[in-house]
Design an enzyme around this catalytic site. Structure first.
Site, PDB file in Angstrom:
ATOM      1  N   GLN A 203      -5.136  -5.940   0.301  1.00  0.00           N
ATOM      2  CA  GLN A 203      -4.973  -5.077   0.012  1.00  0.00           C
ATOM      3  C   GLN A 203      -5.381  -5.480  -1.519  1.00  0.00           C
ATOM      4  O   GLN A 203      -4.796  -4.423  -2.278  1.00  0.00           O
ATOM      5  CB  GLN A 203      -3.089  -5.417   0.270  1.00  0.00           C
ATOM      6  CG  GLN A 203      -2.619  -4.279   0.202  1.00  0.00           C
ATOM      7  CD  GLN A 203      -3.022  -2.953   1.254  1.00  0.00           C
ATOM      8  OE1 GLN A 203      -2.784  -3.516   2.055  1.00  0.00           O
ATOM      9  NE2 GLN A 203      -2.612  -2.279   0.945  1.00  0.00           N
TER      10      GLN A 203
ATOM     11  N   HIS B 249      -7.148  -2.536  -3.300  1.00  0.00           N
ATOM     12  CA  HIS B 249      -7.674  -1.291  -3.648  1.00  0.00           C
ATOM     13  C   HIS B 249      -7.101  -0.593  -4.573  1.00  0.00           C
ATOM     14  O   HIS B 249      -7.520  -0.115  -5.048  1.00  0.00           O
ATOM     15  CB  HIS B 249      -5.632  -0.804  -2.501  1.00  0.00           C
ATOM     16  CG  HIS B 249      -6.486  -1.050  -1.129  1.00  0.00           C
ATOM     17  ND1 HIS B 249      -7.353   0.192  -0.560  1.00  0.00           N
ATOM     18  CD2 HIS B 249      -5.825  -1.184  -0.092  1.00  0.00           C
ATOM     19  CE1 HIS B 249      -7.204   0.016   0.876  1.00  0.00           C
ATOM     20  NE2 HIS B 249      -6.596  -0.768   1.143  1.00  0.00           N
TER      21      HIS B 249
ATOM     22  N   GLU C 168       4.371  -0.925   3.580  1.00  0.00           N
ATOM     23  CA  GLU C 168       3.231   0.191   4.568  1.00  0.00           C
ATOM     24  C   GLU C 168       2.491  -0.720   5.387  1.00  0.00           C
ATOM     25  O   GLU C 168       2.144  -0.334   6.894  1.00  0.00           O
ATOM     26  CB  GLU C 168       2.598   0.344   3.661  1.00  0.00           C
ATOM     27  CG  GLU C 168       1.140   1.130   4.312  1.00  0.00           C
ATOM     28  CD  GLU C 168       0.440   1.893   3.077  1.00  0.00           C
ATOM     29  OE1 GLU C 168      -1.067   2.750   3.469  1.00  0.00           O
ATOM     30  OE2 GLU C 168       0.421   1.253   1.718  1.00  0.00           O
ATOM     31  N   HIS C 169       2.209  -1.950   5.275  1.00  0.00           N
ATOM     32  CA  HIS C 169       1.269  -2.593   6.111  1.00  0.00           C
ATOM     33  C   HIS C 169       2.288  -3.869   6.443  1.00  0.00           C
ATOM     34  O   HIS C 169       2.629  -5.031   5.677  1.00  0.00           O
ATOM     35  CB  HIS C 169       0.078  -2.755   6.025  1.00  0.00           C
ATOM     36  CG  HIS C 169      -0.859  -2.078   5.344  1.00  0.00           C
ATOM     37  ND1 HIS C 169      -1.360  -1.352   4.392  1.00  0.00           N
ATOM     38  CD2 HIS C 169      -1.522  -1.206   6.716  1.00  0.00           C
ATOM     39  CE1 HIS C 169      -2.327  -0.744   4.449  1.00  0.00           C
ATOM     40  NE2 HIS C 169      -2.418   0.067   5.592  1.00  0.00           N
TER      41      HIS C 169
ATOM     42  N   ASP D 270      -7.572  -0.728   9.151  1.00  0.00           N
ATOM     43  CA  ASP D 270      -8.668   0.705   7.860  1.00  0.00           C
ATOM     44  C   ASP D 270      -9.213   0.999   8.724  1.00  0.00           C
ATOM     45  O   ASP D 270     -10.026   2.391   8.423  1.00  0.00           O
ATOM     46  CB  ASP D 270      -8.396  -0.042   7.195  1.00  0.00           C
ATOM     47  CG  ASP D 270      -7.181  -0.591   5.560  1.00  0.00           C
ATOM     48  OD1 ASP D 270      -6.544  -0.195   6.493  1.00  0.00           O
ATOM     49  OD2 ASP D 270      -7.033  -1.589   5.088  1.00  0.00           O
TER      50      ASP D 270
ATOM     51  N   HIS E 230      29.036  37.515  14.772  1.00  0.00           N
ATOM     52  CA  HIS E 230      27.977  36.567  16.396  1.00  0.00           C
ATOM     53  C   HIS E 230      28.999  36.939  17.402  1.00  0.00           C
ATOM     54  O   HIS E 230      28.737  36.926  17.987  1.00  0.00           O
ATOM     55  CB  HIS E 230      28.165  34.686  15.585  1.00  0.00           C
ATOM     56  CG  HIS E 230      27.273  34.397  14.897  1.00  0.00           C
ATOM     57  ND1 HIS E 230      26.968  35.096  13.459  1.00  0.00           N
ATOM     58  CD2 HIS E 230      26.358  33.663  15.190  1.00  0.00           C
ATOM     59  CE1 HIS E 230      26.286  35.142  12.592  1.00  0.00           C
ATOM     60  NE2 HIS E 230      25.355  33.383  13.744  1.00  0.00           N
TER      61      HIS E 230
END
Length: 430
Positions: free
Chosen positions: A258, A261, A327-328, A361, A421
């Site tokens: 990770q 990245h 996220e993960h 991934d 209405h």
């Protein structure tokens, strides 16, 4: 190298959700979008202006005369792969497609009885999807598959892909994903081209999806409303919950994966076992030294904002994880399935030692475009649902049977002070 994981106590964890849109990039993206749309372009992107911007920002060579990659070029790139590369790309494409098609089948048209008639919903895809795949430090053909294949499985009639300086593997991924149009531009200029369209070349896209740099994110924030977007993605992140049964070598490898990245990525370790934290830290220090450059330097920089937390119990690990909404989320504990099912907030869940986040991934099936920065508290990752419209309808066949509903509407309209209405409902009264 000594240990590299910062130690943080549970009470010192920052949970603020940072704005993923960089203010400076926002101003630059706005200027680019304004440059693309000239007075006589009918609100669409002017192709000459796009080519000028693409050359200035390095998307295409200075002598380029076009910004579209042909289907023939993409096919040739696919055929030029090695056998191993072609098999891997084909296998991943098949798994992503199968998962997306299963998702699509999970939601169907429906109808029910209402007083005097029927009501229901229909499920239909948007017409044109715009997909972005980064073309920065490393080619990301997996992002082509995750976006374009998902849009196609949803039933979108037209799928547009944008990626600057595409590598052969990116073009090969576009071929197998059956992309209709491939723009070799990036950044805000790519997002603008898909959002506004180019007369006779690119249709106005109804939804734009895919990860990108800060200019992509800024541009998506600007065009949101003119078209739909999947999300505003911030830095990538992984959180691993583990106990004394975890494999320190595996946990360390996942944290490093990770961290490489991006320099602003985050890798977080929560464990009930202080010895496991020490073992993982030693493994991270050893494994990171074996990485090639620039991966090693990127990962080391990312680890400066990453951290490890010793927790009193798995329940405390889960609470912290739910607050962060990573996220993960990886679970490497005894009874990992139960622990994972207890967790409430995350983008993607990876249960057990062998369910590596990197398998997600690269195409186990579920999409890898996931919510970051705590937004997993209220949204999920990219899926066919981003490209689908669930639209409701109603029909009254028996006016007499609908009179109770008419009466209720008259009463409610007047309670809300909307006399027009009420009278519109009274026009249906019998």
């Amino acid at each position: 190298m000594t240990g590299v994981l910062n130690r943080v106590t549970p009470d010192k964890i920052g949970l603020e959700i940072k704005d993923p849109v960089d203010p400076t990039a926002l101003g630059q993206a706005r200027a680019i979008l304004e440059e693309l749309v000239v007075d006589d372009s009918k609100g669409m992107v002017d192709p000459d202006s796009l080519l000028t911007v693409a050359k200035r920002l390095g998307d295409v060579p200075q002598d380029a005369t076009q910004f579209v990659v042909s289907k023939e070029e993409c096919k040739a790139a696919f055929e030029g792969l090695t056998d191993a590369e072609r098999v891997a790309l084909t296998n991943i494409h098949g798994r992503v497609k199968a998962f997306a098609e299963m998702q699509r089948k999970s939601v169907v048209d429906m109808e029910m009885d209402i007083p005097g008639g029927k009501a229901g919903h229909t499920v239909s895809p948007c017409r044109a999807a715009g997909c972005y795949a980064p073309g920065g430090r490393y080619p990301l053909p997996s992002s082509v598959l995750m976006t374009a294949v998902t849009a196609r499985a949803a039933g979108c009639e037209t799928v547009v892909l944008a990626s600057p300086r595409p590598a052969p593997i990116t073009m090969a991924a576009a071929h197998i994903s059956n992309v209709d149009l491939f723009l070799c531009v990036g950044g805000a200029q790519a997002i603008g081209s898909m959002a506004f369209g180019i007369d006779g070349v690119v249709p106005r896209c109804d939804v734009i999806c895919g990860p990108g740099n800060k200019w992509v994110t800024a541009a998506k924030s600007l065009v949101n409303g003119k078209c739909g977007i999947d999300m505003l993605a911030g830095p990538s992140e992984v959180l691993v919950i583990c106990d004394e049964t975890a494999n320190a070598k595996v946990v360390a490898a996942d944290l490093i994966a990770q961290a490489e990245h991006d320099v602003v990525a985050r890798a977080i370790l929560l464990s009930t076992d202080p010895r496991m934290i020490e073992e993982v830290d030693k493994e991270v220090a050893q494994q990171i030294e074996a990485l090639p450059e620039p991966n090693r330097s990127t990962a080391l920089e990312a680890l400066k904002q990453s951290f490890a937390v010793e927790c009193k119990s798995i329940e405390e690990c889960i609470k912290i994880s739910d607050d962060i909404a990573p996220e993960h989320l990886e679970i490497q504990t005894i009874d990992a399935q139960t622990v994972g099912q207890t967790c409430a907030n995350y983008g993607g869940l990876f249960v057990g030692e062998h369910a590596a986040e990197v398998l997600g991934d690269y195409g186990a099936g579920p999409n890898h475009t996931l919510p970051t920065g705590g937004t997993g508290r209220y949204t999920g990752g990219l899926s066919v649902f981003n490209f689908l419209r669930i639209r409701t309808w109603m029909r009254v066949d028996d006016a007499a049977a609908s009179q109770g509903m008419v009466g209720d509407s008259i009463v409610m309209a007047r309670l809300e002070g909307l006399e027009g209405h009420a009278r519109a409902a009274e026009a249906r009264k019998q």
